[in-house]
Design an enzyme around this catalytic site. Sequence first.
Site: not given
Ligand SMILES: [Zn+2]
Length: 309
Positions: A81, A212-214
Amino acid sequence: MLANLNDVLYPAKKGKYAVGLFNAVTLELARGIIAAAEETGSPVIMGTAEVLLPYGPMEELSYFLIPMAKKAKVPVVIHFDHGLTKDACLKALDLGFSSIMYDCSTDSYDENVEKVREMADIAHSYGATIEGELGHVGDNEGSHEGSSHMEDPSKFYTDPAQAKDFVDKTGVDALAIAVGTAHGAYKLPPKLDFERIKTIANTIDVPLVLHGGSGLKDEDFKKAINCGISKVNIFTDINIAAVEAEFRAFEYMEKGIIDLVPAAVQAVKMEVRKKMELFGSVGQVYSNKADIHALIEQVVKEVMAQYKK
Ligand SMILES: [Zn+2]
């Protein structure tokens, strides 16, 4: 089985669910992630990111991540990533990562296109997939992913028409878009631009990625997936879950570090399972005939091996 982004994201896009990417910079994280995927029959994406390399060198990680993926009963993508340099992306491909992200989102548009197009050709020659980023997903303060904290992130939101041009010119297999999320832990709940997700999803064919899902609310995830997100990146939540479990286990420590290992694996597994349920990826491996066949073959092999003992 080792899979790439196309294997897991096109069925997700069609089925309107999302596949989670969870960074696995230690063996405990990797074990928790795989256990959650196998127990729930979920496809999964795991790996590391360039900024996380100080915590786990890429080569050493590849020694366990890739064999673990191959051995798994469900499709597992090993993804590098936020590759920031060409060298790191090439190294990941050489080591056998099945997927990379080349993040040139802070470069000019033309540079982003040129660099990602070149890397896409290389990745595809390895049979690997590539994710690009257009617009720029910023970082919350103290984020591990970086320090590009932005006062007005909406200035960097992805433009749908430009997204189409970007995908056409680069040949990326998935696109990370900027729609209001940020890396790391949020101080205030983020506001997502759902209409923009919908418009981009209707404009381009490749699966969309939410970074940035957290820390997002459950309803936000569901709505974003419904609008067209097919991959969600999670790290902060499992990073914190692991250390909280270790901290609790520390109080009862009798043998040493080996008391902390199972605590971390279990905590990561539970947190990943929660996300998989939320993303709708649970049980999805069984909707694909080839996967069912491979799964049955694997189980038969394991049973036979035990019988021989
Ligand atoms: Zn990212």
